[in-house]
Design a protein around this motif. Structure first.
Motif, mmCIF file in Angstrom:
data_model
loop_
_atom_site.group_PDB
_atom_site.id
_atom_site.type_symbol
_atom_site.label_atom_id
_atom_site.label_comp_id
_atom_site.label_asym_id
_atom_site.label_seq_id
_atom_site.Cartn_x
_atom_site.Cartn_y
_atom_site.Cartn_z
ATOM 1 N N GLU A 1 0.979 -1.048 0.023
ATOM 2 C CA GLU A 1 0.024 0.060 0.148
ATOM 3 C C GLU A 1 1.021 1.236 -0.029
ATOM 4 N N LEU B 1 1.125 4.559 1.486
ATOM 5 C CA LEU B 1 0.589 5.136 2.344
ATOM 6 C C LEU B 1 1.748 5.990 3.162
ATOM 7 N N ARG C 1 1.184 3.364 7.423
ATOM 8 C CA ARG C 1 1.400 1.927 6.856
ATOM 9 C C ARG C 1 1.950 0.809 7.458
ATOM 10 N N ARG D 1 -4.229 -4.766 10.614
ATOM 11 C CA ARG D 1 -4.532 -5.623 9.452
ATOM 12 C C ARG D 1 -4.166 -7.108 9.928
ATOM 13 N N TRP E 1 -7.372 4.172 4.923
ATOM 14 C CA TRP E 1 -7.254 2.649 4.319
ATOM 15 C C TRP E 1 -8.117 2.002 4.534
#
Length: 393
Positions: free
Chosen positions: A141, A143, A148, A155, A203
């Motif tokens: 990603e 970010l 991140r 996540r 996100w």
């Protein structure tokens, strides 16, 4: 030679958004003056000082201290990323404990810029190079750096243990309820879990904007003294540092190929266990905790790292209300970094400020009834983690 370390005085200025605060030197000096008044001593009695900040030129600590006094004492400037303030506290405690000095000042301040944290020096090797390489493999990603890392850890927790996004939202909502009672917090508006869920996604499926702490300016300070010094000068001895540990990364940070480990869960576990062993207690004995909730995701991961709940059961800990008043351990009664704000150099000392007041029983509307043991957790990527246990004597 070891001496008991007393937290004689604490001071903190209200945290503010970038551009809305005084300059770093004025915030640092103001926090020092408040700590001196709280301790009931004069600056001339301070024998050493440790000044923590991340964004600033060398000897910025002297600029802040010189506004309070120029007594010729050793002044050490400290930079350890987000754990800077507690690293300054760690050094001050060591000086007291080993008889190097009897009265030591730790101060932290930060004058931050708007927007996400970025690396300042791009013409030399980055201390995050190895972290970035692994993060790039685990998180696909584009970010900002901190989002991140901690979003990636959150996540991973969701994927591994089934943790829901609503749980992270509930942590942020809890932080707002606590901060509503803290006049020094940046954000004091109470928000609901639904408000956090409906905020701007930064996100999608992993994080909304309110789940991240804001860039913040502020200052905080603590005066540490030996027990003998306190008795000779009539200083309040109700709060002492019972145990403290500082850890840095081990090979598992990278070898485990886990975002949870990459953001310091291993350092947290090791530091917490060292503190519990030193003090002869367990996590079930903790009454109140100020922990490093730079993101709501990291608060949940830290519950598990500190042993406040078993690994994988952070969601249950939140849903059962064990992280707030009336639960197992009140976490971040100040509102934490999510609501109080996160001026990097000041954060660790602001945690000390809150826990000292909690154990004295003078925290006002944020008071945890009967608080006797307070745990502090301050984490910096790159990395360093400081865990401190305070006791009411």
């Amino acid at each position: 030679m070891t001496n008991k370390t007393i937290v004689a005085g604490v001071g903190m200025v209200p945290f503010a958004k970038p551009g809305a605060s005084d300059s770093y030197d004025h915030m640092g000096a103001a926090a020092i003056r408040l700590a001196l008044v709280d301790a009931g001593i004069d600056y001339a009695q301070v024998q050493q000082a440790y000044a923590g900040y991340v964004y600033g030129d060398s000897t910025a600590g002297q600029l802040a201290l010189y506004q309070v006094g120029m007594s010729g004492i050793p002044v050490v400037n400290v930079n350890n990323n987000c754990s800077t303030g507690s690293t300054a506290l760690f050094l001050a405690r060591q000086a007291i404990e080993h008889g190097i000095a009897e009265c030591v000042l730790a101060v932290g301040f930060e004058q931050m810029a708007r927007g996400a944290i970025v690396e300042k020096y791009t013409d030399r090797p980055s201390p995050f190079a190895r972290f970035e390489a692994l993060c790039g493999e685990l998180v696909d990603e584009a970010l900002p750096l901190a989002l991140r890392y901690f979003g990636g850890a959150g996540r991973e927790h969701m994927q591994r243990y089934g943790t829901r996004l609503e749980t992270f939202a509930a942590i942020r909502a809890k932080a707002s309820r606590h901060a509503a009672n803290n006049p020094l917090a940046l954000f004091r508006k109470v928000v609901s879990t639904e408000d956090v869920m409906n905020d701007v996604p930064v996100w999608p499926g992993v994080m909304t904007r309110m789940m991240a702490c804001p860039p913040t300016c502020g200052g905080a300070a603590a005066i540490l003294v030996s027990e003998d010094f306190a008795r000779r000068h009539g200083i309040d001895t109700r709060v002492a540092i019972a145990a403290q540990a500082m850890t840095t990364d081990r090979p598992g940070t990278f070898e485990d190929r886990s975002m949870i480990e990459l953001v310091g869960a291993g350092m947290t576990r090791e530091a917490a266990q060292a503190v519990y062993t030193q003090a002869g207690i367990g996590p079930d004995d903790i009454d109140v905790c100020e922990l490093h909730d730079c993101f709501a995701h990291n608060e949940l991961i830290t519950y598990e790292g500190l042993g406040l709940c078993p690994v994988g059961e952070g969601e249950r800990f939140v849903m059962d209300g064990d992280n707030t008043y009336g639960g197992a351990v009140v976490t971040n009664p100040s509102g934490g970094l999510l609501s109080k704000g996160h001026p990097l150099g000041a954060t660790g000392l602001a945690q000390c400020y809150e826990l000292t007041r909690q154990l004295r029983g003078t925290a006002g509307p944020t008071q945890v009834d009967g608080a006797r043991l307070g745990l502090q957790h301050n984490l910096g990527l790159g990395g360093a983690c400081v865990v401190t246990l305070y006791e009411r004597q």
